[in-house]
Design a protein around this motif. Structure first.
Motif, PDB file in Angstrom:
ATOM      1  N   SER A  40      62.520  65.147  37.229  1.00 26.01           N
ATOM      2  CA  SER A  40      63.232  66.261  37.903  1.00 26.01           C
ATOM      3  C   SER A  40      64.328  67.100  36.744  1.00 26.01           C
ATOM      4  N   LEU A  41      64.874  66.206  35.772  1.00 28.43           N
ATOM      5  CA  LEU A  41      65.614  67.030  34.967  1.00 28.43           C
ATOM      6  C   LEU A  41      65.022  67.968  34.094  1.00 28.43           C
ATOM      7  N   ARG A  47      63.133  75.607  34.330  1.00 31.45           N
ATOM      8  CA  ARG A  47      62.798  76.230  35.345  1.00 31.45           C
ATOM      9  C   ARG A  47      62.674  77.696  35.034  1.00 31.45           C
ATOM     10  N   ASP A  48      63.326  78.217  34.072  1.00 31.04           N
ATOM     11  CA  ASP A  48      63.466  79.586  33.905  1.00 31.04           C
ATOM     12  C   ASP A  48      62.287  80.100  33.015  1.00 31.04           C
ATOM     13  N   LEU A  70      56.442  71.870  37.569  1.00 34.04           N
ATOM     14  CA  LEU A  70      55.808  73.041  38.450  1.00 34.04           C
ATOM     15  C   LEU A  70      56.471  73.337  39.700  1.00 34.04           C
ATOM     16  N   ALA A  71      57.355  72.362  40.262  1.00 32.54           N
ATOM     17  CA  ALA A  71      57.855  72.750  41.374  1.00 32.54           C
ATOM     18  C   ALA A  71      58.880  73.902  41.439  1.00 32.54           C
ATOM     19  N   HIS A  72      59.218  74.260  40.214  1.00 34.26           N
ATOM     20  CA  HIS A  72      60.078  75.623  39.895  1.00 34.26           C
ATOM     21  C   HIS A  72      58.888  76.789  39.782  1.00 34.26           C
ATOM     22  N   HIS A  73      57.776  76.404  39.610  1.00 34.88           N
ATOM     23  CA  HIS A  73      56.751  77.607  39.349  1.00 34.88           C
ATOM     24  C   HIS A  73      55.561  77.309  40.409  1.00 34.88           C
TER      25      HIS A  73
END
Length: 225
Positions: A40-41, A47-48, A70-73
């Motif tokens: 997660s970290l 994330r960006d 990929l939760a952020h993508h």
């Protein structure tokens, strides 16, 4: 010279086998609670990054780490590749490294273990087919493409060391190629001539201040490579 591709090599999060010094090789061991938090970290840390492609070993500890990133993508799908697996440690898999005597000698003589040269060749063949061929096809792009790869400590260390030895990679000033700990991030930039530079190796700054249990520094699979 223009940077065409930036590759982010991420080692999976911690497993109980990592914590207990068990040789995993290609055993499909899951992330433990610390490993899930590490994944997660590292996902938050990346994330960006505008990833355009994502690859992962098909072993669950690597795919689970990729999923956290990929939760952020959400528009990206991870492509699982068996070639990204850790070294096959044969009959040594599932055994305690501490309990074995003369582990390196066992590795060199045990025919059930994937040989060092074969493992290195597997890693480099993957690099050539997956990264360099894609880089060649993107040579006219204006901006670097960002590729996520989640794999294993032994694989990442072997890939980087072998590419440096073959002069396909150089290390940027100040970069030290050392242990590749859980959820660490290694970044390689590839230019239009398909030459690479390691600009970051084994970075775990995203874990600082996370109040995790002591990070496992030794990778018993990697130390046997």
């Amino acid at each position: 010279m223009a940077i065409i591709t930036r590759v982010y090599l991420v080692r999976h999060g911690e497993t109980d086998a990592n914590r207990n010094g068990i040789i995993q090789g290609q055993l499909d061991t899951p992330l433990n609670g610390v490993g899930i938090k590490q994944a997660s970290l590292v996902g938050e840390a990346l994330r960006d990054v505008p990833f355009s492609m994502a690859y992962s070993s098909d072993l669950s500890r690597a795919t689970r780490t990729a999923e956290a990133i990929l939760a952020h993508h959400p528009t990206l799908q991870v492509h699982e590749q068996k070639e990204l697996r850790e070294r096959d440690m044969g009959d040594m898999q599932g055994k305690s490294a501490q309990a074995l005597k003369g582990v390196r000698l066992v590795v060199s003589t045990d025919r059930t273990v994937e040989s060092g040269p074969f493992f290195a060749a597997r890693a480099v063949t993957w690099w050539n087919r997956t990264i360099l061929q894609r880089t060649e096809s993107l040579s006219q792009e204006d901006h670097p493409q960002h590729i996520l790869v989640t794999s294993h400590g032994g694989f990442i260390a072997t890939l980087v060391q072998t590419l440096i030895q073959s002069r396909k990679l150089n290390s940027a000033p100040g970069i030290v190629i050392w242990g590749c700990v859980n959820s660490s991030v290694t970044i390689i930039e590839v230019n239009e001539k398909q030459k690479g530079v390691v600009i970051q190796y084994g970075n775990t700054s995203h874990l600082e201040g996370a109040n995790l249990d002591n990070v496992v520094e030794e990778n018993v699979d990697e130390t046997q490579v």
